[in-house]
Scaffold this motif. Sequence first.
Motif, PDB file in Angstrom:
ATOM      1  N   ALA A  67       0.826  -1.206   0.000  1.00  0.00           N
ATOM      2  CA  ALA A  67       0.000   0.000   0.000  1.00  0.00           C
ATOM      3  C   ALA A  67       0.859   1.253   0.000  1.00  0.00           C
ATOM      4  O   ALA A  67       0.579   2.215  -0.713  1.00  0.00           O
ATOM      5  CB  ALA A  67      -0.923  -0.005   1.218  1.00  0.00           C
ATOM      6  N   ILE A  68       1.902   1.221   0.775  1.00  0.00           N
ATOM      7  CA  ILE A  68       2.753   2.405   0.873  1.00  0.00           C
ATOM      8  C   ILE A  68       3.512   2.627  -0.427  1.00  0.00           C
ATOM      9  O   ILE A  68       3.607   3.751  -0.921  1.00  0.00           O
ATOM     10  CB  ILE A  68       3.716   2.263   2.066  1.00  0.00           C
ATOM     11  N   GLU A  69       4.023   1.552  -0.969  1.00  0.00           N
ATOM     12  CA  GLU A  69       4.748   1.693  -2.232  1.00  0.00           C
ATOM     13  C   GLU A  69       3.824   2.264  -3.288  1.00  0.00           C
ATOM     14  O   GLU A  69       4.189   3.163  -4.053  1.00  0.00           O
ATOM     15  CB  GLU A  69       5.293   0.331  -2.673  1.00  0.00           C
ATOM     16  N   ASN A  70       2.629   1.759  -3.316  1.00  0.00           N
ATOM     17  CA  ASN A  70       1.635   2.221  -4.266  1.00  0.00           C
ATOM     18  C   ASN A  70       1.346   3.701  -4.118  1.00  0.00           C
ATOM     19  O   ASN A  70       1.384   4.473  -5.081  1.00  0.00           O
ATOM     20  CB  ASN A  70       0.342   1.465  -4.001  1.00  0.00           C
ATOM     21  N   SER A  71       1.037   4.074  -2.908  1.00  0.00           N
ATOM     22  CA  SER A  71       0.678   5.453  -2.643  1.00  0.00           C
ATOM     23  C   SER A  71       1.845   6.388  -2.974  1.00  0.00           C
ATOM     24  O   SER A  71       1.654   7.464  -3.544  1.00  0.00           O
ATOM     25  CB  SER A  71       0.283   5.586  -1.174  1.00  0.00           C
TER      26      SER A  71
END
Lengths: 358, 358
Positions: free
Chosen positions: B84-88
Amino acid sequence: MSRQKPKLARIADSLGVSTATVSNALSGKGRVSPELAERIRATAAELGYVPSVAGRALRTGRSGVLGLVLADISNPLFPKLAQAIENSAAKAGYGILIADSHGDVAAQTQAIERLIERGVDGMIVVPRRGTWVTGASCPVAVIDSPSTPGNTVAADHWSGGQGLGLHLASLGHKHVLLLGNSTASNVQNDRLGGVRAGLGNAKVEAVWIEKLEAKAGQGCSLGLEAAVARGVTAIAAISDLVALRALTELQRAGIAVPEDVSVTGFDDLIWSSVVTPGLTTMRMDVVTIADIAIAAVLEAIARPPSAETRRGDGDTVIASQPKVPMELVLRQSTGPAKTSVFRKDSKSTNLTVGERIQ
Amino acid sequence: MSRQKPKLARIADSLGVSTATVSNALSGKGRVSPELAERIRATAAELGYVPSVAGRALRTGRSGVLGLVLADISNPLFPKLAQAIENSAAKAGYGILIADSHGDVAAQTQAIERLIERGVDGMIVVPRRGTWVTGASCPVAVIDSPSTPGNTVAADHWSGGQGLGLHLASLGHKHVLLLGNSTASNVQNDRLGGVRAGLGNAKVEAVWIEKLEAKAGQGCSLGLEAAVARGVTAIAAISDLVALRALTELQRAGIAVPEDVSVTGFDDLIWSSVVTPGLTTMRMDVVTIADIAIAAVLEAIARPPSAETRRGDGDTVIASQPKVPMELVLRQSTGPAKTSVFRKDSKSTNLTVGERIQ
DNA sequence: TGCAGATGATTAATCGTTTAACCGGTAACG
DNA sequence: CGTTACCGGTTAAACGATTAATCATCTGCA
């Protein structure tokens, strides 16, 4: 309280030498007298000097960062692998930039591009099964399966499977159910092929979950109760996740593990040790794999760029030791095969319990 | 076949303009006539221009990279969060550099230092429980628990627990066992506190696994069979991992879930949906949490550096919405509470089975 | 006509590090 | 004695992008 971030110039000034000398002293590359080098190192430490990665990267063309591409970060195997790779890279002074490729090939290529744009010096890729890594203009190490062409390093899944097969055979299991997801995966074929080999001439049947779920719907029963009724005394699952699914399905049906059926997994994931009974499984040596992959990439980086490398094609590096042995982890989910007579008795009992529950 | 990597100068040459104009056109910052800007963008695209992160970083002092520090990468929650963090971050044009702090505080500080040295613009930290994040000279977002001082954003563990408690209460459970690891964790206290609140005036007992294992050894029995014999009809575990442990221990003892006992977890980890019965659990909205954390950090980065920031002290940013609701995932591991009479019957049966197995 | 202000683009400095080239001096060598 | 080699350093030129300052035109207005 110091004025600002100290740079090379500041420490050079404070000693009355040139920045070049300071650079040489700290990197140990140029010619600097030992005493001066020592003084330079001392003041550098005292001032808390930290080299600017940006400046260095700009000049040298190296970023000191490697990319890690994963087909699916949410894969439960990832934590251990990422941890091992980060560790190994950190030891060599490299950072790890992560990129997720959401499982699909286009996104994987995009992820690789993003990493390149970020200026990584090399990459480690754990590809989507059957995927070809392409489009990288830097050294790439691929961690997939020894039988995948272009693979750099991987666990020896086949021998691992063989080890499990031998283990089950030695316990007297003569009728084994193999539980896989997809026949399209090299890793899975290697693993189950190894299990088959290890089992020798025992009776073996296989269930492919993807195919089964395509018909019966996701999360459907694996039909293990019926399999046990057919005489299966051991179940070799393709992964701990599948093994867990099998274990709970069996337990729910009132079939005892390992008394009635033995269950094995693969990967030694986090839960393997906490479930009851503990899962007998085959562990990958992720640390060694990470070390080898990182070493291979770093070596390729250090090597002066060859003609092919400069062409910009993906140049997957090769490692000296492409296969890393796996390690058998014995826990409580495997035991001696039940004799036919005893099994028949127990089975009927279990069916009763199972029916009551379902 | 193009000569080399195109840089600003090359595309400037090919149009007969200055590099400054090209830079302005591409960034949209300076004053460039619309037509020229368009032509510049066109040739940039045609030449396949990719800005050099190193050059840009050197000039602007921004690296375009955020650090992600995890107390323990091998934590099974990590994959989803990292994803999720990488995506965001990727959406905002940032990369994610990972760092593992092996669970101990010194290593966590070291990891933070390493990231700073690598020139990250900000960091997301999922700290070791009870740890104080310190020594960062850049914006830091902390993801821990709403009741942790200095926390930036987190799931609303308390309300999540309350949700589970209400769910169990509505099923008629009047005697519930809470299963935690350690009382030292804010997250765990929040979660179980919420469960207690949701359960109202039901009878509640708690077992702390760390304490238990300190005496009885790692992997010891949790004594669930005895608990059930005492009248417990539901078990609320602090995490899915613990819930899984409980589930298999119960099943192994021949206690049916959810007929005899209901079990709940937390986190909706990968296996929660594949085990039988599927685990009723409380899911964190990692995507929203990641978005908020990233947004908070980016905003702090964009903000002109305040006095405190420049002091080099860790300045943990705050988010507009520190608590993110959790979502109840209903599966098959919870059901109506067994009546006392029926329970007693079933229990004796189960004990028989359990004893046979053990 | 003359001047202020807007417009569109250029100049040149700068970020911090590395490194090839250079330099004066001394010692070794034929 | 002349040449060469080495030693311990310094100079200065990159690396590639950003941006403040500057400049040349052109427009509008008095």
